[in-house]
Write a protein that holds these residues in place. Structure first.
Motif, mmCIF file in Angstrom:
data_model
loop_
_atom_site.group_PDB
_atom_site.id
_atom_site.type_symbol
_atom_site.label_atom_id
_atom_site.label_comp_id
_atom_site.label_asym_id
_atom_site.label_seq_id
_atom_site.Cartn_x
_atom_site.Cartn_y
_atom_site.Cartn_z
ATOM 1 N N LEU A 88 -5.715 -12.494 -5.724
ATOM 2 C CA LEU A 88 -4.501 -11.672 -5.736
ATOM 3 C C LEU A 88 -3.434 -12.150 -4.757
ATOM 4 N N LEU A 89 -3.786 -13.060 -3.855
ATOM 5 C CA LEU A 89 -2.855 -13.483 -2.813
ATOM 6 C C LEU A 89 -1.779 -14.420 -3.345
ATOM 7 N N PHE A 111 -1.529 -8.418 -12.505
ATOM 8 C CA PHE A 111 -1.287 -8.247 -11.071
ATOM 9 C C PHE A 111 -0.442 -7.003 -10.784
ATOM 10 N N ASP A 112 0.500 -6.712 -11.679
ATOM 11 C CA ASP A 112 1.340 -5.528 -11.477
ATOM 12 C C ASP A 112 0.527 -4.242 -11.611
ATOM 13 N N VAL A 113 -0.465 -4.258 -12.492
ATOM 14 C CA VAL A 113 -1.333 -3.086 -12.637
ATOM 15 C C VAL A 113 -2.164 -2.900 -11.363
ATOM 16 N N VAL A 114 -2.668 -3.990 -10.813
ATOM 17 C CA VAL A 114 -3.423 -3.903 -9.563
ATOM 18 C C VAL A 114 -2.527 -3.375 -8.448
ATOM 19 N N ASP A 115 -1.271 -3.800 -8.423
ATOM 20 C CA ASP A 115 -0.321 -3.279 -7.429
ATOM 21 C C ASP A 115 -0.192 -1.763 -7.548
ATOM 22 N N THR A 126 -5.425 5.780 3.152
ATOM 23 C CA THR A 126 -4.719 4.634 3.709
ATOM 24 C C THR A 126 -5.671 3.591 4.272
ATOM 25 N N GLN A 127 -5.546 2.366 3.780
ATOM 26 C CA GLN A 127 -6.281 1.208 4.257
ATOM 27 C C GLN A 127 -7.790 1.461 4.339
ATOM 28 N N VAL A 128 -8.328 1.947 3.237
ATOM 29 C CA VAL A 128 -9.767 2.231 3.154
ATOM 30 C C VAL A 128 -10.426 1.411 2.053
ATOM 31 N N VAL A 129 -9.806 1.384 0.870
ATOM 32 C CA VAL A 129 -10.400 0.727 -0.289
ATOM 33 C C VAL A 129 -9.849 -0.688 -0.417
ATOM 34 N N SER A 130 -10.729 -1.667 -0.469
ATOM 35 C CA SER A 130 -10.306 -3.065 -0.523
ATOM 36 C C SER A 130 -9.786 -3.433 -1.905
ATOM 37 N N CYS A 131 -8.983 -4.471 -1.937
ATOM 38 C CA CYS A 131 -8.484 -5.002 -3.205
ATOM 39 C C CYS A 131 -9.629 -5.597 -4.020
ATOM 40 N N ALA A 132 -10.596 -6.193 -3.332
ATOM 41 C CA ALA A 132 -11.758 -6.758 -4.018
ATOM 42 C C ALA A 132 -12.540 -5.673 -4.739
ATOM 43 N N ARG A 321 -6.708 -5.061 2.860
ATOM 44 C CA ARG A 321 -5.286 -5.293 2.690
ATOM 45 C C ARG A 321 -4.550 -4.013 2.294
ATOM 46 N N ILE A 322 -3.372 -3.855 2.816
ATOM 47 C CA ILE A 322 -2.511 -2.745 2.410
ATOM 48 C C ILE A 322 -1.766 -3.118 1.132
ATOM 49 N N ASN A 323 -1.382 -4.373 1.033
ATOM 50 C CA ASN A 323 -0.739 -4.924 -0.154
ATOM 51 C C ASN A 323 -1.629 -6.058 -0.653
#
Length: 328
Positions: A88-89, A111-115, A126-132, A321-323
């Motif tokens: 995603l980076l 990627f926009d859906v993941v955003d 806030t800042q709990v669930v990872s993007c992975a 990640r937050i974003n």
């Protein structure tokens, strides 16, 4: 392995270190039960809305999880990691991301859906669930939304702070891969041949670009003549590289076992698809799945959990990640 009693002091410390590291790396289905109990509901509702808008998106989100797990990047002094959100980076001045690597460029989407998913989850936790972990859950919810099986998603992955353009180019199996190459590529990730054949069934949904199957429909003999003629109408010898064809022409918007039925009739779109039923060691497994959708569903569910366990970052490694597109 030597017994604890036979180890001297330094060896025993190493033994304890690796045992503790192995234990800390285990994922859990209840990881967010206390810290973000709304995560599953938020992700599911956002995925379903995206698929309702465009059914192809289910395949795109599933593919993101696969391409994320199959690329191993090295983070600081850790061994190589997978299923870490590196896919995603975006590119930075310090590294080139994986999005423009050969298997991904002009191909990966969603990627926009993941955003959107990430923004919705961040609004609740806030800042709990990872993007992975978002990718892992979204993959499951996409399959279910398209009529496929469910499975218990193991959670607790953390996100990488870098990506690997080169590893994306070398680790992800190409659509031109022969059977031996496919088996080897999956084996290197700790996945069995059974895992490989069942995970390939993800091609029961989604589409492929003309450039990935042109050589097969014009040059290969193990292909149904009517099928190749139809595909040639959509994929000319020159131009049309981005023209799309469904990987499973029979039921492209439903997660079922028709992919394997196609292979029995030499209607595999990609060279790598038809390799699974081409007189080799995996023919019998393809026949089993073509005749028994429940067996396919069960094996696919087990295989994607195995895939999701490829060297995850856990504990304090990496970050949340937050974003999802950039490091914190």
């Amino acid at each position: 392995m030597a017994s604890k009693q036979s180890l001297n002091a330094p060896e025993f410390l190493i033994f304890i270190f690796f045992t503790a590291t192995w234990a800390s790396a285990q994922l859990s289905s209840t990881f967010y039960d206390s810290s973000c109990p709304s995560a599953f509901r938020i992700i599911q509702s956002t995925v379903r809305a995206a698929i309702y808008k465009e059914r192809r998106m289910g395949a795109s989100l599933l593919r993101l999880h696969f391409h994320d797990c199959f690329v191993n990047v090295r983070l600081q002094n850790l061994s190589q990691t997978g299923c870490d959100g590196s896919i995603l980076l975006d590119d930075t001045t310090s590294f080139t991301g994986e999005k423009t690597a050969g298997p991904n460029n002009n191909s990966l989407r969603g990627f926009d859906v993941v955003d959107t998913i990430k923004a919705n989850v961040e609004a609740s936790c806030t800042q709990v669930v990872s993007c992975a972990d978002i990718l892992a859950i979204a993959a499951r919810d996409s399959v279910v939304a398209l009529g496929g099986p469910s499975w218990t998603v193991q959670l607790g992955r953390r996100d990488a702070t870098t990506a690997s353009f080169s590893q994306a180019n070398t680790d992800i199996p190409a659509p031109t891969s022969d059977l031996s190459t496919l088996i080897s590529a999956f084996s290197k990730k700790g996945l069995s041949t059974t895992d490989m054949v069942s995970l390939s069934g993800a091609h029961t949904i989604g589409q492929a670009r003309c450039t990935t199957f042109r050589s097969r429909i014009y040059n290969e003999s193990n292909i149904n003549s009517s099928f190749s003629s139809t595909e040639q109408n959509n994929c000319p010898l020159s131009n049309g590289d981005d023209n799309l064809s469904p990987l499973d022409a029979g039921s492209p918007n439903y997660f079922d076992n028709c992919y394997y039925k196609n292979l029995l009739n030499q209607r595999g779109l990609l060279h790598s698809d038809q390799q699974l039923n081409n007189g080799g060691s995996t023919d019998s497994q393809v026949s089993t799945y073509a005749a028994n959708p429940s067996k396919f569903f069960n094996d696919f569910s087990a295989a994607i959990v195995n895939m999701g366990n490829i060297s995850p970052l856990t504990g304090t490694d990496g970050e949340i990640r937050i974003n999802c597109r950039k490091t914190n």
